[in-house]
Motif scaffolding. Structure first.
Motif, PDB file in Angstrom:
ATOM      1  N   LEU B  77      24.716  22.219  23.552  1.00  0.00           N
ATOM      2  CA  LEU B  77      23.794  22.361  24.695  1.00  0.00           C
ATOM      3  C   LEU B  77      24.425  21.837  25.977  1.00  0.00           C
ATOM      4  O   LEU B  77      24.389  22.503  27.021  1.00  0.00           O
ATOM      5  CB  LEU B  77      22.505  21.571  24.431  1.00  0.00           C
ATOM      6  N   LEU B  80      27.468  23.995  27.066  1.00  0.00           N
ATOM      7  CA  LEU B  80      27.111  25.365  27.459  1.00  0.00           C
ATOM      8  C   LEU B  80      26.370  25.406  28.795  1.00  0.00           C
ATOM      9  O   LEU B  80      26.038  26.488  29.263  1.00  0.00           O
ATOM     10  CB  LEU B  80      26.274  26.032  26.370  1.00  0.00           C
ATOM     11  N   GLY B  81      26.062  24.251  29.369  1.00  0.00           N
ATOM     12  CA  GLY B  81      25.520  24.311  30.727  1.00  0.00           C
ATOM     13  C   GLY B  81      24.262  23.500  30.973  1.00  0.00           C
ATOM     14  O   GLY B  81      23.801  23.402  32.114  1.00  0.00           O
ATOM     15  N   LEU B  82      23.673  22.920  29.920  1.00  0.00           N
ATOM     16  CA  LEU B  82      22.489  22.090  30.152  1.00  0.00           C
ATOM     17  C   LEU B  82      22.850  20.918  31.053  1.00  0.00           C
ATOM     18  O   LEU B  82      22.058  20.492  31.900  1.00  0.00           O
ATOM     19  CB  LEU B  82      21.943  21.583  28.819  1.00  0.00           C
TER      20      LEU B  82
END
Lengths: 256, 256
Positions: B77, B80-82
């Motif tokens: 998470l 991936l860009g959270l």
């Protein structure tokens, strides 16, 4: 000869049925598989809750057992005494998709075989390299026959200690297969992406989504073998030590 | 410098608090950890359900995030860009018990670091070799200081590609530690046993129980280092291929 079969897709999966039917021609077979799908579940040992086990049957009417535990729990349960007869080999599969590259650490199919290898039993994980999930056992027949042939060879020649086999079979007829290749673990390229959504109350939630992984097709790898029409057999070891890295890391051991 | 911290015991665990407090002296820290305990959960990628994320705080009031996903999901998470800011390193822990021998394939602490290594980030898993679960962050202070020191060295000297560090620290004061040893993965001896019980309706259920695992104390292994009072640093690789076994398995590739 007595072989334990399990999988990570659940006891009703057609890949397990095809595997059981092929293996019954080689040995007595006990099936103990999860009661639901555990894909991408990793290597689990369920210690925090008890496990249920119940009798069931495969689609061909043959007896099987199922549990609410994970694939590796199935192997542990059987080896620890739920299955009274000694087990000579453990085979996990047939998974509907390839387990190659870094997939092996996530894969319930592979980690079930790892659990058997930790207990000192010969073990194989078997996967079909299919893009879709085939709904009938028919699609798994060739892979099941290859698995039977490899199981015979493993029982005859043995495996080195603490080594299991990760077997991937292209979705081809037997005549179209080029043969069996011993391979090394290749490199998956994951193309995961984070998908943000909002529920009806405006609160965010997240999917790990994205496109299917691709691979780097270096000659000699599992990914390369499948792309060329070979059955890929990768011996995997339980010792993850990065021996080649040891020399380069001596600066980490400076006095504290 | 920006370090992501996670664990497998849950965001409220004192080992995570001690780790965060030590790492904040080295870098900016983001904490994203599971909302419950995932011990022995293996390497998970949650694709079948969405994940929730919410803001919370550690016991010292510092901000943190928590999710209903697994430790490896936390890493995915975040990467991936959270977490918007680029991450320079991922550290998982501090686990209250050693992760040695075959534990590394089950361990949520170690597989969270694996997930980071798969994405190309430097990664360390940190565990304390304690028999009990210490209830205060105090017991983890020395391990956290050692982790900070090793993180500094990793950021300075880098790690080889696809290699992560599995760090285990004896439960001793800093003065009592003999130093840092580069080790190989040892051999656990699991003493699991199946415990059969019956519920009030007479139906059986099973616990995977038994005594705590022991280990074989071969010199140079993680288990040996801990028993001798050394901090154990084992480099682990993502490539599980049993290269030494390849030659001995050529009989498997006979024509089909």
């Amino acid at each position: 000869m007595h072989i334990l079969l399990t999988n990570d897709d659940g006891v009703d999966a057609p890949g397990l049925l095809a595997l059981a039917q092929a293996m019954r021609r080689l040995a007595d077979v006990t099936v103990l598989a999860p009661d639901h799908n555990w894909s991408a579940s990793g290597h689990v040992k369920t210690l925090h809750r008890p496990l249920r086990v119940r009798a069931t049957a495969l689609a061909d009417g043959s007896p099987a057992m199922t549990t609410d535990g994970a694939p590796s729990d199935c192997v542990a349960l059987a080896i620890l005494g739920l299955v009274e007869r000694p087990i000579d080999m453990v085979i996990s599969g047939i998974n509907p998709h390839a387990n190659v590259g870094h997939d092996v650490t996530y894969s319930g199919t592979v980690t079930a075989a790892m659990e058997a290898a930790i207990s000192g039993l010969p073990a194989m994980a078997v996967s079909l390299d299919s893009a879709e999930v085939p709904s009938s056992a028919e699609a798994y027949r060739t892979a099941a026959e290859i698995a039977r042939l490899l199981a015979e060879r493993v029982l005859r020649h043995r495996l080195p200690p603490a080594v299991l086999l990760n077997i991937n079979v292209p979705l081809r007829t037997r005549d179209e297969l080029r043969g069996i290749a011993l391979t090394r673990q290749g490199l998956r390229v994951y193309r995961d992406a984070l998908v943000r959504r909002e529920d009806p109350r405006g609160r965010p939630y997240y999917w790990i989504g994205g496109e299917a992984p691709t691979g780097i097709l270096d000659q000699g790898t599992d990914l390369w073998a499948l792309s060329e029409g070979w059955v890929s057999v990768t011996p995997l070891q339980l010792d993850l030590t990065a021996y080649p890295a040891l020399d380069s890391l001596s600066a980490l051991t400076l006095p504290i």
